[in-house]
Design a protein around this motif. Structure first.
Motif, short mmCIF file in Angstrom:
data_model
loop_
_atom_site.label_atom_id
_atom_site.label_comp_id
_atom_site.label_asym_id
_atom_site.label_seq_id
_atom_site.Cartn_x
_atom_site.Cartn_y
_atom_site.Cartn_z
N SER A 42 34.30 46.44 39.61
CA SER A 42 35.57 45.87 40.96
C SER A 42 36.94 46.75 39.70
N LEU A 43 36.45 46.57 38.71
CA LEU A 43 37.78 47.53 37.60
C LEU A 43 37.86 49.31 38.14
N GLN A 44 36.59 49.48 38.21
CA GLN A 44 36.60 50.98 38.90
C GLN A 44 37.06 50.98 40.18
N ASP A 45 36.16 50.06 40.64
CA ASP A 45 36.78 50.68 42.24
C ASP A 45 38.51 50.35 42.29
N PHE A 46 39.52 49.77 41.70
CA PHE A 46 40.51 50.00 42.01
C PHE A 46 41.21 50.77 40.90
N LEU A 47 40.54 51.36 40.02
CA LEU A 47 41.87 52.50 39.15
C LEU A 47 41.30 53.83 40.40
N ALA A 48 39.43 53.72 41.39
CA ALA A 48 39.36 54.51 42.00
C ALA A 48 39.85 54.77 43.51
N LEU A 49 40.49 53.48 43.60
CA LEU A 49 41.92 53.50 44.78
C LEU A 49 40.34 52.98 45.79
N ASP A 50 39.19 52.90 45.87
CA ASP A 50 38.73 52.05 46.50
C ASP A 50 38.75 50.63 46.72
N CYS A 51 39.47 50.37 46.48
CA CYS A 51 39.86 48.47 46.48
C CYS A 51 41.45 48.31 46.15
N SER A 52 41.69 47.66 47.27
CA SER A 52 43.30 47.20 46.70
C SER A 52 43.62 46.22 45.18
N PHE A 53 44.45 45.97 44.91
CA PHE A 53 45.30 45.01 43.60
C PHE A 53 44.46 43.86 44.00
N VAL A 54 44.88 43.34 45.55
CA VAL A 54 44.68 42.21 45.21
C VAL A 54 43.23 41.57 45.30
N GLY A 55 42.69 42.65 46.35
CA GLY A 55 40.64 42.41 46.60
C GLY A 55 40.49 42.79 45.42
N SER A 56 40.91 43.62 44.19
CA SER A 56 40.20 43.72 43.26
C SER A 56 40.06 42.76 42.27
N ILE A 57 41.23 42.05 41.94
CA ILE A 57 41.24 40.30 41.24
C ILE A 57 41.06 39.36 42.77
N VAL A 58 40.47 39.24 43.51
CA VAL A 58 39.78 38.11 43.93
C VAL A 58 38.20 38.63 43.50
N LYS A 59 37.47 39.46 44.13
CA LYS A 59 36.49 39.96 43.24
C LYS A 59 36.60 39.71 42.05
N ILE A 60 37.16 40.00 40.38
CA ILE A 60 36.83 39.54 39.61
C ILE A 60 36.97 38.55 38.80
N LEU A 61 37.70 37.32 39.97
CA LEU A 61 38.35 36.05 39.83
C LEU A 61 36.39 35.50 39.91
N ALA A 62 36.05 36.15 40.94
CA ALA A 62 34.72 35.28 41.75
C ALA A 62 33.64 35.79 41.05
N GLN A 63 33.74 37.06 39.85
CA GLN A 63 32.49 37.38 39.19
C GLN A 63 32.12 36.67 37.57
N PHE A 64 33.82 35.89 37.42
CA PHE A 64 33.80 35.37 36.25
C PHE A 64 33.35 34.28 37.10
N LEU A 65 33.62 33.59 37.98
CA LEU A 65 33.89 32.25 38.07
C LEU A 65 32.03 32.03 38.62
N GLY A 66 31.14 32.90 38.87
CA GLY A 66 29.95 33.42 39.48
C GLY A 66 28.86 32.59 38.89
N MET A 67 29.50 33.39 37.58
CA MET A 67 28.49 33.58 36.02
C MET A 67 28.99 32.64 35.78
N GLU A 68 30.26 31.95 35.45
CA GLU A 68 29.70 30.70 34.54
C GLU A 68 29.39 29.29 35.36
N ALA A 69 28.79 29.80 36.63
CA ALA A 69 28.73 28.53 37.46
C ALA A 69 27.07 28.62 37.49
N ALA A 70 26.91 29.67 37.56
CA ALA A 70 25.22 30.78 37.57
C ALA A 70 24.36 30.31 35.54
#
Length: 246
Positions: A42-70
């Motif tokens: 997700s960070l790579q997509d942000f740095l490559a201009l493939d995703c906005s800042f807000v979208g990247s933050i949302v995806k990263i938070l979802a990935q951390f929370l999803g991994m903890e839940a799993a």
């Protein structure tokens, strides 16, 4: 689980665990192409201009929370002890030890290189057809896991490492963050720079590869306006003379 307790718990060798891992990655790539559970991606997509800042933050938070839940769900499932493997894994989860079986510097190097190779493969193959991309990526991940698992656990994923090993004894939180957060991000940055020659979010200048000019410039003799007018005058005279003769 198979890698940790398979050899003595059920007679399963590395061939079984690696084959199972390859099949899992193959099924995931074929079924969920384009999705990612890795904050580094997700960070790579942000740095490559493939995703906005807000979208990247949302995806990263979802990935951390999803991994903890799993991980919480998995531990709850193991606690039911449906099989002997689950019982052993449940006992091991209650008093886990660090997956880092080397020095901090070597661990950083292994995780960074693994992340670099993995992200570079993803970047190189993202335009390939699905039927070719998925097997190659799955085989690459399996090979990287086989190589790095005995050393660092082969996480290459900050969210997965945080959920699986940060609570285990053996190393401090700062050491875990250096190996499992800083190293994969550094590897991703290097892969993006090697692939594109720059980091688009930071600078546009290509530092590695020369860019070909989009339009070709016609190279020929430069003709002045006076010469063009003289040629037009001669042409008109010829046309008028031919008209008089006719």
């Amino acid at each position: 689980m198979l890698r940790e307790i398979g050899p003595w718990g059920g007679g399963f060798g590395p061939d079984v665990s690696l084959t199972f891992l390859f099949v899992v990655f193959l099924a995931h790539g074929a079924s969920f192409d384009g999705t990612a559970a890795n904050p580094v991606a997700s960070l790579q997509d942000f740095l490559a201009l493939d995703c906005s800042f807000v979208g990247s933050i949302v995806k990263i938070l979802a990935q951390f929370l999803g991994m903890e839940a799993a991980c919480a769900f998995t531990k709850k499932y193991w606690s039911n002890e449906f099989t002997d493997f689950h019982m052993i894994q449940n006992l091991m989860a209650q008093d886990c030890s660090s997956s880092l079986n080397t020095s901090i510097s070597q661990g950083i190097f292994v995780e960074a290189m693994g992340s670099f190779l993995f992200q570079l493969i993803i970047l190189k193959l993202h335009t390939y057809p699905l039927m070719y991309r998925v097997p190659i990526v799955s085989l690459s991940i399996t090979a990287l896991t086989y190589t790095a698992a005995p050393v660092t656990g082969a996480f290459f994923n900050p969210a997965l490492a945080s959920a699986m090993t940060f609570s285990c004894s053996g190393n401090s939180l700062l050491e875990y963050m250096q190996v499992y957060w800083l190293a994969p991000i550094s590897g991703m940055l290097l892969a993006l720079f090697v692939y594109q020659g720059n980091i688009p979010r930071f600078f546009q200048t290509n530092l590695l590869y020369s860019q070909k000019k989009k339009y070709r410039i016609f190279k020929g003799k430069v003709t002045s306006n006076s010469a063009v007018e003289e040629r037009q005058t001669k042409t008109e005279k010829k046309n008028s003379n031919s008209g008089l003769i006719n």
